[in-house]
Scaffold this active site. Sequence first.
Site, PDB file in Angstrom:
ATOM      1  N   HIS A   1       0.785  -1.216  -0.178  1.00  0.00           N
ATOM      2  CA  HIS A   1      -0.185   0.015  -0.085  1.00  0.00           C
ATOM      3  C   HIS A   1       0.919   1.146   0.121  1.00  0.00           C
ATOM      4  O   HIS A   1       1.932   1.363  -0.572  1.00  0.00           O
ATOM      5  CB  HIS A   1      -0.964  -0.038   1.256  1.00  0.00           C
ATOM      6  CG  HIS A   1      -1.741  -1.153   1.162  1.00  0.00           C
ATOM      7  ND1 HIS A   1      -2.725  -1.762   0.397  1.00  0.00           N
ATOM      8  CD2 HIS A   1      -1.304  -2.639   2.260  1.00  0.00           C
ATOM      9  CE1 HIS A   1      -3.006  -2.943   0.981  1.00  0.00           C
ATOM     10  NE2 HIS A   1      -2.241  -3.367   1.770  1.00  0.00           N
TER      11      HIS A   1
ATOM     12  N   GLU B   1       1.721 -11.412   6.455  1.00  0.00           N
ATOM     13  CA  GLU B   1       0.544 -10.687   7.115  1.00  0.00           C
ATOM     14  C   GLU B   1       1.163 -10.603   8.658  1.00  0.00           C
ATOM     15  O   GLU B   1       0.724 -11.729   9.451  1.00  0.00           O
ATOM     16  CB  GLU B   1      -0.617 -11.174   6.795  1.00  0.00           C
ATOM     17  CG  GLU B   1      -0.997 -11.296   5.484  1.00  0.00           C
ATOM     18  CD  GLU B   1      -1.862  -9.729   4.884  1.00  0.00           C
ATOM     19  OE1 GLU B   1      -1.723  -9.131   5.955  1.00  0.00           O
ATOM     20  OE2 GLU B   1      -2.433 -10.069   3.889  1.00  0.00           O
TER      21      GLU B   1
HETATM   22 ZN    ZN Z   1      -2.106  -5.209   2.777  1.00  0.00          ZN
END
Ligand code: ZN
Length: 622
Positions: free
Chosen positions: A453, A584
């Site tokens: 991002h 993650e």
């Molecule tokens: Zn992400």
Amino acid sequence: MRFQWLLLLSSLWSVLLFSLPADAARLLLWRFDASQNRLVFTTEGGVQPKAQLIADPTRLVIDLPGTTLGRATVNQTVGGAIREVRVGQFDAQTTRIVVELAPGYTLDPQQVKFQGASPSQWSVQLPAPQRLAPSTSTSPPPPPTRPPANNPPRSRPPANNPPPRSEAPPSQPATGGTTAGMILDSFQVTRDGFFVRTRGGEPENIQVRRSRDRQTIDIDVKGASLSSRLSAQEVAVNRFGVSQLKFSQEQSSPPTVRMSLKVTRESPDWGASFNSVGGLVVLPQGPVAVLVNDSSSAPTTPPAKASEQLATIDAVELSNNGTQLLIRANQSIRASSRWERSVNAYQITIPNAKLADNVRGPQLDENSSVSQIRIRQQNPQTVVILVQPRAGVQVGELNQPSEQFLALELRRERPRTPNLGSIPVPPPTSNTPTAPLPRVPNSRVVVIVDPGHGGKDPGTIGIGGVYEKNIILPISQEVAALLERQGVQAVLTRNADYFVDLAPRVAMAERTGADLFVSIHANAINLSRPDVNGLETYYYSSGQGLAQTIHNSILQNVQVGDRGVRRARFYVLRNTSMPSVLVEVGFLTGRDDFVKLSNPTYRSQMAQAIARGILQYIQQSL
Ligand code: ZN
């Protein structure tokens, strides 16, 4: 202020603390022995404290990472120079011990001695607090330096000093004229001039005299004496037209310290003023023309002659990784430079040159050491270059490596404003907390570190509106820095908060011929599911071994739930040709992970564990 705010925050989080893993360290007991100025504390489970001294009010802050207190904040009022000791939960992972000094006192951070008899038993020996010189009510001293500003460089005195305080010191009020006597303690060169740290009172007066031959400036500080450290010291400085500085104790009543500056005839006059927060500020009066090749023996540069052949400046560029501004001419040039207060920039004046038509100066971006460079022809034979350093960058000397070149040093410094100094804490005597990271010396391995991002794409939005892009960037940056330190080339797909599409990330990996691709993200499910927490690591094809190694390293080194290594068709995994994985690091919608990931110490642990996994994989497989 900040401390109280954080305590408030941590009390909001206290409900979440119950979910902490049971094997975190706990602060079992602590005690401050006022008669010996010693703090001792014992934990259940090992801990490596971190300590720093912070200004306004002056306080020693000791953080115990990975430690919980398990109860509310506790205060012990001490009295005297040490006002109180507070112990509280700073954040979910950190217990904080604060030793707060009474107003008007400080202590020397270098004299604070930590000793760990074991990883769970520590003692901290404090030096006797020193009284700061009391403020005079009549004439407040002039601010010792230039722009207070948003970017205070480190070596200037005020940045290292607590700001003047309005409240009077508690016990011994200043008694006019009959102070115990000031001691000149230590000396430093600042960007502007010199700073002499003092303790105990203030001078009776300061007199400045310049010798008839203009080559010596004596600054007599009456009512002062020298510490053993400064006693009869001669310091070669070669800054600001001063070649040498000498401290001597004059035998007179009152005792007087003489600071003698050896200067060139052209050097401006100097002045000294007492700064009530703890020092003498010694500054040139008026602009300093720092001549290039300035040294005591060098002849002074002759003034510009009308007949002189003008040089042409053909380039002004940043070199050496942005740590140097280079000015290049087609023939010999001369220059002077000084800090220009009015525009808050460093000014280089070249009195025998004109600008080539195409000189634009370097391309600057947010990572440059300089925020702005202005280049102008001031008059037909004078070129002026104004350099505005970015926050945290200090302008050093202007050097002349050859007749046609000028080089201005630009040094990056870690920003620190209220911090008076971090205090080294040695590891406990019986230690081995974490093994050092594996080294891959002289490796040609290139690893792409890909913080997901950025910019207009915030990624997941978690509890409290936290953005994924902001949580994962510092982790990714630290992973890259650690890899570089261990001998691996690391390339970040973004190094700040800007948008990068997925295809260019893959293209960057292919173009650099990267060997590994590690994308770093944070997870989310739904704000109504704070119970979902944990680590997931993804691969698509060739990344399985890498995914497993990184995943295991994180589980071994970081307190996080295990949600497994998984296969998934993420774009960056499908389209890269090298082993690639996507980590993650946790759920920003998860109550446990959110609290932890909000903590820089935890993020740093996460980064180290990811870097460790990558390095292990490189050692085993590449
Ligand atoms: Zn992400």
